[in-house]
Design an enzyme around this catalytic site. Structure first.
Site, PDB file in Angstrom:
ATOM      1  N   VAL A   5     -14.758  71.840  25.090  1.00  0.00           N
ATOM      2  CA  VAL A   5     -13.726  71.551  24.399  1.00  0.00           C
ATOM      3  C   VAL A   5     -13.968  72.584  22.934  1.00  0.00           C
ATOM      4  CG1 VAL A   5     -12.092  70.162  23.097  1.00  0.00           C
ATOM      5  CG2 VAL A   5     -12.847  69.627  25.221  1.00  0.00           C
ATOM      6  N   GLY A   6     -15.053  72.296  22.330  1.00  0.00           N
ATOM      7  CA  GLY A   6     -15.333  73.480  20.938  1.00  0.00           C
ATOM      8  C   GLY A   6     -15.328  74.713  21.562  1.00  0.00           C
ATOM      9  N   GLU A  50     -22.603  78.455   8.906  1.00  0.00           N
ATOM     10  CA  GLU A  50     -23.708  77.905   8.251  1.00  0.00           C
ATOM     11  C   GLU A  50     -24.539  77.265   9.216  1.00  0.00           C
ATOM     12  OE1 GLU A  50     -24.825  74.115   5.389  1.00  0.00           O
ATOM     13  OE2 GLU A  50     -22.743  75.106   5.042  1.00  0.00           O
TER      14      GLU A  50
END
EC number: 1.2.1.3
Length: 494
Positions: free
Chosen positions: A226-227, A265
């Site tokens: 999903v990500g 990051e």
């Protein structure tokens, strides 16, 4: 440090996700469990979103950006985010209980994960309100005569935010609020282990602000794809991500076909160079605390201590005393500063890396296992490993646990070389009685941020970002706000 003023104890968060202005469950009603890491018990559930749910959320964000005035109405955005700030303040203690439930962060140190991000909402609203989106760049001579050039700062478009589990509420705010204030629409995919820090934010946006449908969406899911779907969707203009370097590489690859802007990051393996003239009694207990607070689950903590060989054993004794007596235990008990690891999987990873360090010749001074007094919960002892080979796995791989490694060095140049000897470059620290000497060392460290004598580099007004494989771009400060803006240069008659 903070204590909960109201009711304490495990509290489940919002189980639904937010798509196109509606709090909703996934089709079919599938859910996944959220585990309280201090008890190892199921605390509640979250809806298990699908790739199709993500597609709907992205479509809503795309429509809201293309067809509404959100991107153009700065005053409306400011008012909406000030509403959100007030609502978050009202919900502060509920949010704290939910955070401790899903993360295991000790209540004593929860302020950085609750009060600080709530304050940042107001900061970004005011920063965006006062930002100069049109800058006159002066008159320039061209072959066709003088031309005035203006720089127009415009929102990037649809921003996908993928956040980790270690400081979830803070990073959900840090990766979405500046983007929203800059005029973008957002789809947030919170980490599987901490869905409620995202879904609660979605609930508050839906119920207590005038943010229009589709401008802010939250999709919770226990599925990695999903990500990945968010990263690859061509309707998404930008991905902002905090997490492992390995996942960052995958996100870069997923966005490559559409040349998607990416703000990353990533991991860290920061070194703390303690120079031979430093005040060990001041710097080393603080180093031990930083290694253990949040159970070591922080990307910026200096997990590698570099000590001068001339004072090596002295430094080890100070670190040993500090780590052996660090307050570890139930995150709901005020005074405890180290809670459990987020999961049994994470604890086993930490214990495995400790073992690899010992197998590679490191000396175990204290810790190294599971606290006998804490048989329930994913706790790990505060661990000190010394005589660590700078090329060994324990010195090269991010641990994300309450573990300090210590390596000796002979000269300042030697220390800098050891500090730079990893793929990472996120943070670092130098301790010395001579600030100029410390500054000289800091400038030679290949890292995006350095703290000297405990004076932290980290703050909302200063850019924060990594070098090498620790990331791309910046958060915080004007530099961080501009990451969510595109610059259009306009040439026009004088």
């Amino acid at each position: 440090m903070t204590s909960v003023q109201n009711e304490t104890g495990v509290l489940a968060g919002e189980p639904r996700m937010l798509i196109d202005g509606e709090l909703t469950e996934t089709a079919g009603g599938a859910t996944f469990d959220v585990i309280h890491p201090a008890s190892e018990q199921v605390a509640g559930t979250a809806t298990d979103g699908t790739v199709e749910d993500m597609a709907r959320a992205v479509g809503a964000a795309r429509r809201a950006f293309d067809e509404t005035d959100w991107s153009r109405d700065k005053d409306f955005r400011f008012n909406c985010l000030m509403q959100l700030h007030a609502a978050l303040e009202k919900n502060q203690e509920r949010l704290r209980r939910i955070l401790i439930t899903e993360v295991g962060c000790p209540v004593t140190v929860s302020g950085s994960q609750i009060e600080s991000p709530i304050a940042e909402v107001k900061h970004w609203a005011e920063h965006g309100r006062d930002f100069d989106y049109l800058v006159d760049n002066g008159v320039h001579e061209t072959p066709l005569g003088p031309a005035r050039r203006k720089l127009h700062y415009e929102p990037v478009g649809v921003v996908g935010a993928i956040t980790p589990w270690n400081v979830p509420f803070y990073l959900n705010i840090a990766e979405t609020i500046p983007a929203l204030m800059a005029g973008n629409t957002v789809v947030l995919k919170p980490a599987q282990l901490t869905p409620w820090s995202g879904s609660e934010l979605g609930r508050i946006v839906a119920e207590e602000t005038d943010i229009p449908a589709g401008v802010f969406n939250v999709v919770t899911s226990n599925a990695n794809e999903v990500g990945a779907a968010l990263s690859a969707d061509p309707r998404v203009d930008m991905i902002t991500f905090t997490g492992s370097t390995a996942t960052g590489r995958a996100i870069l690859a997923a966005g490559a076909p559409t040349v998607k802007k990416t703000l990353l990051e990533l991991g860290g393996k920061s070194a703390h160079i303690v120079l031979d003239d430093a005040d060990f009694n001041s710097s080393l207990p603080l180093a031990a605390m930083m290694a253990c607070v949040m159970s070591g689950q922080s990307c910026i903590l200096p997990s590698r201590i570099l000590l001068p060989r001339s004072r090596y054993e002295e430094g080890i004794e100070i670190l040993k005393t500090s780590m052996a007596n660090f307050p570890v235990g139930d995150p709901w008990t005020p005074g405890n500063m180290q809670g459990p690891q987020i999961s049994e999987t994470q604890r086993q990873k930490v214990l495995g890396l400790i073992k690899s360090g010992i197998d590679a010749g490191a000396r175990l001074v204290t810790g190294g296992g599971i606290p006998e007094a804490l048989p329930v919960g994913y706790y790990t002892e505060a661990t000190l490993l010394v005589d660590v080979d700078p090329d060994s796995q324990i010195a090269q791989e991010e641990i994300f646990g309450p573990v300090l490694t210590v390596t000796p060095y002979d000269t300042d140049d030697d220390a800098v070389a050891i500090a730079n000897n990893t793929i990472y470059g996120l943070s670092g620290e130098v301790s010395s009685a001579d600030v100029d000497r410390a500054f000289s060392v800091a400038t030679r460290m290949r890292t995006g941020n350095v703290t000297i004598n405990g004076k932290s580099h980290f703050g909302i007004d200063s850019p924060f970002g990594g070098t090498k494989q620790s990331g791309l771009g910046y958060r915080n400060g004007t530099h961080g706000y501009q990451e969510y803006l595109a610059i259009k240069t306009i040439g026009m008659p004088e």
